[in-house]
Scaffold this motif. Structure first.
Motif, PDB file in Angstrom:
ATOM      1  N   ALA A  76       0.815  -1.211   0.000  1.00  0.00           N
ATOM      2  CA  ALA A  76       0.000   0.000   0.000  1.00  0.00           C
ATOM      3  C   ALA A  76       0.850   1.263   0.000  1.00  0.00           C
ATOM      4  O   ALA A  76       0.354   2.349  -0.290  1.00  0.00           O
ATOM      5  CB  ALA A  76      -0.922  -0.001   1.223  1.00  0.00           C
ATOM      6  N   LEU A  77       2.144   1.139   0.318  1.00  0.00           N
ATOM      7  CA  LEU A  77       3.029   2.302   0.315  1.00  0.00           C
ATOM      8  C   LEU A  77       3.592   2.602  -1.063  1.00  0.00           C
ATOM      9  O   LEU A  77       4.360   3.557  -1.220  1.00  0.00           O
ATOM     10  CB  LEU A  77       4.200   2.079   1.283  1.00  0.00           C
ATOM     11  CG  LEU A  77       3.861   1.792   2.745  1.00  0.00           C
ATOM     12  CD1 LEU A  77       5.134   1.612   3.552  1.00  0.00           C
ATOM     13  CD2 LEU A  77       3.023   2.912   3.322  1.00  0.00           C
ATOM     14  N   ALA A  78       3.239   1.815  -2.071  1.00  0.00           N
ATOM     15  CA  ALA A  78       3.878   1.929  -3.376  1.00  0.00           C
ATOM     16  C   ALA A  78       3.720   3.318  -3.981  1.00  0.00           C
ATOM     17  O   ALA A  78       4.682   3.895  -4.501  1.00  0.00           O
ATOM     18  CB  ALA A  78       3.318   0.862  -4.322  1.00  0.00           C
ATOM     19  N   ALA A  79       2.515   3.873  -3.950  1.00  0.00           N
ATOM     20  CA  ALA A  79       2.288   5.189  -4.560  1.00  0.00           C
ATOM     21  C   ALA A  79       3.108   6.269  -3.862  1.00  0.00           C
ATOM     22  O   ALA A  79       3.675   7.153  -4.520  1.00  0.00           O
ATOM     23  CB  ALA A  79       0.804   5.532  -4.521  1.00  0.00           C
ATOM     24  N   GLN A  80       3.199   6.209  -2.538  1.00  0.00           N
ATOM     25  CA  GLN A  80       3.975   7.213  -1.805  1.00  0.00           C
ATOM     26  C   GLN A  80       5.463   7.107  -2.118  1.00  0.00           C
ATOM     27  O   GLN A  80       6.143   8.119  -2.305  1.00  0.00           O
ATOM     28  CB  GLN A  80       3.750   7.046  -0.308  1.00  0.00           C
ATOM     29  CG  GLN A  80       2.341   7.358   0.146  1.00  0.00           C
ATOM     30  CD  GLN A  80       2.131   6.925   1.578  1.00  0.00           C
ATOM     31  OE1 GLN A  80       1.656   5.834   1.850  1.00  0.00           O
ATOM     32  NE2 GLN A  80       2.491   7.773   2.496  1.00  0.00           N
ATOM     33  N   VAL A  81       5.985   5.882  -2.179  1.00  0.00           N
ATOM     34  CA  VAL A  81       7.399   5.700  -2.487  1.00  0.00           C
ATOM     35  C   VAL A  81       7.689   6.179  -3.908  1.00  0.00           C
ATOM     36  O   VAL A  81       8.691   6.866  -4.151  1.00  0.00           O
ATOM     37  CB  VAL A  81       7.796   4.226  -2.315  1.00  0.00           C
ATOM     38  CG1 VAL A  81       9.233   4.002  -2.762  1.00  0.00           C
ATOM     39  CG2 VAL A  81       7.627   3.795  -0.864  1.00  0.00           C
ATOM     40  N   ALA A  82       6.804   5.858  -4.843  1.00  0.00           N
ATOM     41  CA  ALA A  82       7.009   6.285  -6.226  1.00  0.00           C
ATOM     42  C   ALA A  82       6.987   7.797  -6.345  1.00  0.00           C
ATOM     43  O   ALA A  82       7.779   8.400  -7.079  1.00  0.00           O
ATOM     44  CB  ALA A  82       5.939   5.660  -7.126  1.00  0.00           C
ATOM     45  N   ALA A  83       6.086   8.436  -5.614  1.00  0.00           N
ATOM     46  CA  ALA A  83       6.018   9.896  -5.655  1.00  0.00           C
ATOM     47  C   ALA A  83       7.254  10.524  -5.024  1.00  0.00           C
ATOM     48  O   ALA A  83       7.752  11.551  -5.496  1.00  0.00           O
ATOM     49  CB  ALA A  83       4.753  10.375  -4.955  1.00  0.00           C
ATOM     50  N   ALA A  84       7.768   9.919  -3.956  1.00  0.00           N
ATOM     51  CA  ALA A  84       8.926  10.483  -3.261  1.00  0.00           C
ATOM     52  C   ALA A  84      10.214  10.315  -4.044  1.00  0.00           C
ATOM     53  O   ALA A  84      11.059  11.213  -4.075  1.00  0.00           O
ATOM     54  CB  ALA A  84       9.059   9.842  -1.878  1.00  0.00           C
ATOM     55  N   LEU A  85      10.375   9.166  -4.706  1.00  0.00           N
ATOM     56  CA  LEU A  85      11.631   8.875  -5.394  1.00  0.00           C
ATOM     57  C   LEU A  85      11.603   9.222  -6.868  1.00  0.00           C
ATOM     58  O   LEU A  85      12.660   9.335  -7.500  1.00  0.00           O
ATOM     59  CB  LEU A  85      11.994   7.398  -5.218  1.00  0.00           C
ATOM     60  CG  LEU A  85      12.176   6.926  -3.768  1.00  0.00           C
ATOM     61  CD1 LEU A  85      12.582   5.460  -3.735  1.00  0.00           C
ATOM     62  CD2 LEU A  85      13.203   7.781  -3.047  1.00  0.00           C
ATOM     63  N   GLY A  86      10.416   9.354  -7.441  1.00  0.00           N
ATOM     64  CA  GLY A  86      10.310   9.760  -8.838  1.00  0.00           C
ATOM     65  C   GLY A  86      10.585   8.632  -9.807  1.00  0.00           C
ATOM     66  O   GLY A  86      10.491   7.441  -9.474  1.00  0.00           O
ATOM     67  N   GLU A  87      10.952   8.999 -11.030  1.00  0.00           N
ATOM     68  CA  GLU A  87      11.194   8.006 -12.079  1.00  0.00           C
ATOM     69  C   GLU A  87      12.356   7.101 -11.675  1.00  0.00           C
ATOM     70  O   GLU A  87      13.367   7.546 -11.137  1.00  0.00           O
ATOM     71  CB  GLU A  87      11.508   8.720 -13.392  1.00  0.00           C
ATOM     72  CG  GLU A  87      11.560   7.792 -14.588  1.00  0.00           C
ATOM     73  CD  GLU A  87      11.770   8.552 -15.891  1.00  0.00           C
ATOM     74  OE1 GLU A  87      11.944   7.906 -16.929  1.00  0.00           O
ATOM     75  OE2 GLU A  87      11.754   9.800 -15.842  1.00  0.00           O
ATOM     76  N   GLY A  88      12.200   5.821 -11.949  1.00  0.00           N
ATOM     77  CA  GLY A  88      13.208   4.861 -11.534  1.00  0.00           C
ATOM     78  C   GLY A  88      13.180   4.560 -10.055  1.00  0.00           C
ATOM     79  O   GLY A  88      14.189   4.116  -9.490  1.00  0.00           O
ATOM     80  N   ALA A  89      12.031   4.772  -9.421  1.00  0.00           N
ATOM     81  CA  ALA A  89      11.930   4.593  -7.977  1.00  0.00           C
ATOM     82  C   ALA A  89      12.241   3.162  -7.557  1.00  0.00           C
ATOM     83  O   ALA A  89      12.894   2.940  -6.528  1.00  0.00           O
ATOM     84  CB  ALA A  89      10.530   4.985  -7.503  1.00  0.00           C
ATOM     85  N   ALA A  90      11.803   2.192  -8.338  1.00  0.00           N
ATOM     86  CA  ALA A  90      12.037   0.798  -7.956  1.00  0.00           C
ATOM     87  C   ALA A  90      13.529   0.479  -7.933  1.00  0.00           C
ATOM     88  O   ALA A  90      14.027  -0.181  -7.007  1.00  0.00           O
ATOM     89  CB  ALA A  90      11.306  -0.136  -8.926  1.00  0.00           C
ATOM     90  N   ASP A  91      14.265   0.926  -8.954  1.00  0.00           N
ATOM     91  CA  ASP A  91      15.707   0.676  -8.990  1.00  0.00           C
ATOM     92  C   ASP A  91      16.411   1.387  -7.836  1.00  0.00           C
ATOM     93  O   ASP A  91      17.323   0.831  -7.213  1.00  0.00           O
ATOM     94  CB  ASP A  91      16.282   1.151 -10.325  1.00  0.00           C
ATOM     95  CG  ASP A  91      15.767   0.321 -11.503  1.00  0.00           C
ATOM     96  OD1 ASP A  91      15.370  -0.844 -11.267  1.00  0.00           O
ATOM     97  OD2 ASP A  91      15.756   0.835 -12.634  1.00  0.00           O
TER      98      ASP A  91
END
Length: 760
Positions: free
Chosen positions: A172-187
């Motif tokens: 459920a934290l995926a959207a927040q992490v993606a917004a915080a880290l931006g493009e390439g957030a998973a890497d």
């Protein structure tokens, strides 16, 4: 002051809040209706509540027919079904079936997002004891309006979700992490799992567990990535506690407490990566007289302190210092002759000194309580009479309404006056005239947020500066460093700025202590109002301001003390006061009575009090995110800002609110983060607003959270009546006498101090 609920004061004895426990014994003897009554429900004012507490009702219930019993059972079942339908229609509670560490992590994040608890209390106290009812702080986050356009792509969110699942963190934290880290957030997250600390509510020990799940044995306490992430996290916690930077020894000591083996290396790595900035501020030796630069020996080294801070606050503080310096060092625009200004000062009564100071200076500070606001109002009227484009700005819409009404009263030398016809907001109304008999337009009033956004105020000129000549900024203690920097940057050359406020109230919710730093720096004129707040309430609050909890006479029941034994009784008596006693004895309806308590948690925090008040004043199933039409709410459009409002309706657009007469729509996905019920607030949330009646709740577990600024702020929110639900015994008097505001580390005083010339 009374130690009884309002309607039983005729037999009460005077006392102080600090002596409420002793006074309660005397109160209990006045007809058996005192605060220490032995009735089972603690009732001392209204008798039986509307919960069917009398004998006739119970006897009638026993004689119900079988048909009536069946109908009652069906009614209960229909209500249960309706609640279940409402729950199914509500947003899916993602992560509800998690357990263990993942469930704890998701719960921590959601608690901080909703403001239910602070992210951490690392720097909130000199020592970090457990504080069951501490004033909460909220992590800085983007304003709702600016966050929506930058929503991460769905592919980014899905890739982050896969990494979170692999590391045992809630997806459920995926959207927040993606917004915080931006493009390439998973890497980024896979390469540096401690980046999870950038999400509000995540703590180092939780990020450590996530890192071990992804990296295995490679994740150790000495990992350079961990040291950098924990350093940045600690600086963010410091900002929540009000610091704009931390002294290097304090930062390294706290890093060591957090299990970072080489704290100095962690700080240096953080600085090298540009994730924080370091500063050296020169200090004068304590007690040493100010020295002229030409008198200093060339080889003499001044003592310095090394500070480390986040870039956003460092740049804001430097920008603020530059803007203030520009106002101080540049001559204000010549609007009117010296004789004209003196004529206006002569007719301004107690505001004469303020008018004279503003005539010749670009920056002026004005201090005083609620009654002193008449002086900035007189200044604005005088400025408009001289042809200046004069505006005022307040912290919130309630302050705007109150000050607009004050401006519409022309006033005489003693501050008395009759209300003017016309629009009290400042558009289209005119004053009867100045000393020369000419008409002048009524000055305008805006909120700080509306002024900066352009939704309110004079607008901006071609250069992007405010289209005004004089700005009077009320509620100045609530200014954090970033907001203050934006305001000063927006002032045109030659403009005048007046910062006005009560120095005794709590400082800003955001980092910095701008008003206090300016008062201490003494770099511009400071005008202290001599207008005392009137009546028993004014006397009580004035005493608190100087560290004294005085006994005051309250013949009109202006101040009432209600002793309680425990938190449960505190909640019961608070509901009783708001719903029945204050409306009946004081004439203030429940919707105009505000409850203030030290924290959100605990048995008598805002959550418990709001639940009890909703059940009594506006019961309902909470069909939309826990809210129903008619609910009082506290709306936080941005961190550190609280706007009282009321729920009007809910539809596909979101939750519709009425906030100070303005329509506001909160999108469905923002309800949980930005709304909570508002019958009860904390003192920080209530700062900048006032109500006809206030009930301050001090349960026993709140003793450690009390300080003189907290008590001063809470007590001074009341206009006509103050009830103190008192369960902290002598801790209240001790807090007023001995516990000042918590220190904050800021760079503004050093930035405002005269700097020595550069070598050569």
């Amino acid at each position: 002051m009374s130690t009884e609920p309002p309607e039983t004061t005729e037999n009460s004895e005077p006392g102080t809040p600090g002596a409420a426990a002793q006074d309660g014994a005397a109160a209990s003897g006045s007809g058996g209706e005192g605060a220490d009554s032995t009735s089972t429900d603690g009732e001392g004012v209204t008798g039986a509540e509307s919960d069917g507490g009398d004998g006739e009702a119970s006897e009638g219930a026993a004689q119900q027919s079988e048909a009536e019993a069946e109908l009652a059972a069906q009614r209960v079942e229909r209500e249960r079904i309706a609640r279940r339908k409402a729950e199914r229609a509500a947003p899916v509670d993602s992560g509800a079936k998690l357990s263990g560490q993942a469930a704890d992590l998701l719960a921590a994040v959601r608690a901080v997002e909703s403001g239910a608890k602070p992210t951490a209390t690392v720097f909130s106290e000199p020592e970090p004891p457990r504080r069951p009812a501490a004033e909460p702080a909220r992590r800085p986050e983007p304003a709702p309006g600016s966050a929506a356009p930058a929503a991460p792509a769905s592919e980014t969110v899905e890739s982050v979700r896969a990494v979170l699942t692999e590391g045992g963190a809630p997806e459920a934290l995926a959207a927040q992490v993606a917004a915080a880290l931006g493009e390439g957030a998973a890497d980024q997250l896979r390469a540096d799992p401690w980046q999870l600390l950038r999400i509000a509510g995540v703590r180092p020990e939780q990020a450590d567990g996530f890192a071990r799940a992804l990296l295995g044995a490679e994740a150790g306490p000495d990992d350079e990535r961990r040291g950098r992430a924990v350093t940045v996290w600690l600086l963010e916690q410091a900002a929540l506690a009000g610091h704009t930077a931390l002294e290097l020894p304090a930062l390294t000591a706290t890093l060591a407490q957090r299990g970072v083996p080489d704290a100095d290396a962690a700080v240096q790595n953080t600085l090298a990566e540009g994730e924080a900035l370091a500063f050296q501020d020169a200090l004068d030796e304590p007690g040493a007289p100010a020295r002229r630069d030409e008198e200093a020996e060339e080889d003499e080294e001044r003592p310095v302190r090394v500070l480390v801070g986040l870039e956003r606050y460092a740049l804001a503080e430097e920008s603020l210092a530059d803007g203030l310096g520009r106002l101080i060092n540049s001559a204000p625009k010549q609007d009117g002759s010296a004789e004209d200004w003196e004529r206006e000062a002569g007719g301004a009564g107690s505001a004469a000194d303020l008018v004279r100071a503003v005539a010749g200076h670009g920056l002026v500070l004005h201090t005083g309580g609620e009654a002193s606001r008449a002086e900035p109002a007189a200044l604005l009227r005088a400025a408009r009479a001289l042809g200046l484009r004069a505006w005022a700005a307040t912290a919130g819409p309630q302050g705007k309404e109150r000050f607009s009404a004050l401006l519409s009263e022309p006033g005489d030398a003693n501050g008395a006056g009759a209300e003017l016809p016309g629009d009290a907001t400042g558009s289209g109304a005119v004053l009867p005239g100045d000393a020369a008999g000419t008409a002048a337009e009524l000055p305008g009033v805006a909120t700080v947020a509306g002024l900066l956004s352009g939704a309110e105020g004079p607008g901006r000129d071609a250069d992007g500066a405010f289209d005004l000549d004089l700005l009077v900024l009320l509620d100045a203690p609530q200014l954090d460093v970033e907001t203050a920097a934006l305001l000063t940057e927006s002032l045109p050359d030659g403009a005048r700025l007046v910062l006005a406020g009560d120095p005794g109230v709590l400082w800003s919710a955001g980092p910095g202590r701008v008003f206090a730093d300016l008062l201490g720096a003494r770099i511009c004129p400071q005008i202290a109002s001599r207008r005392p707040d009137p009546g028993p309430l004014g006397e009580l609050v004035s005493g608190v301001g100087v560290g004294e909890l005085n006994q005051v006479e309250a013949p009109g029941k202006e101040v009432v003390i209600v002793p309680v034994r425990d938190a449960g009784e505190a909640v019961h008596r608070t509901v009783q006061l708001v719903a029945d006693s204050v409306p009946r004895a004081i004439g203030v309806p429940a919707e105009q009575t505000q409850v203030i308590t030290p924290g959100h948690g605990g048995a008598a925090g805002t959550r418990a009090l709001n639940a009890a008040l909703k059940e009594r004043l506006n019961p309902g199933p909470g069909r939309f995110g826990g809210f129903d039409p008619g609910d009082r709410v506290a709306y936080s459009p941005a961190p550190g800002r609280t706007v009282p409002g009321q729920v009007v309706k809910a539809d596909a657009e979101g939750l519709h609110l009425s906030c100070a007469g303005e329509a506001v729509v909160v999108p469905k996905e923002r309800v949980e983060q930005s709304l909570r019920h508002g019958w009860a607030l904390t003192a920080h949330q209530a700062a900048g607003a006032r109500w006809p009646a206030v009930v301050v709740v001090l349960p026993g577990d709140a003793a450690q959270a009390l300080s003189r600024p907290w008590v001063y702020t809470a007590f001074s929110r009341a206009d006509r009546h103050l009830s103190v639900v008192h369960g902290v015994e002598q801790a209240l008097a001790r807090a007023v006498a001995e516990i000042p505001a918590k220190p904050r580390t800021t760079r503004l005083p050093a930035l405002l101090a005269p700097q020595p010339p550069a070598a050569g």
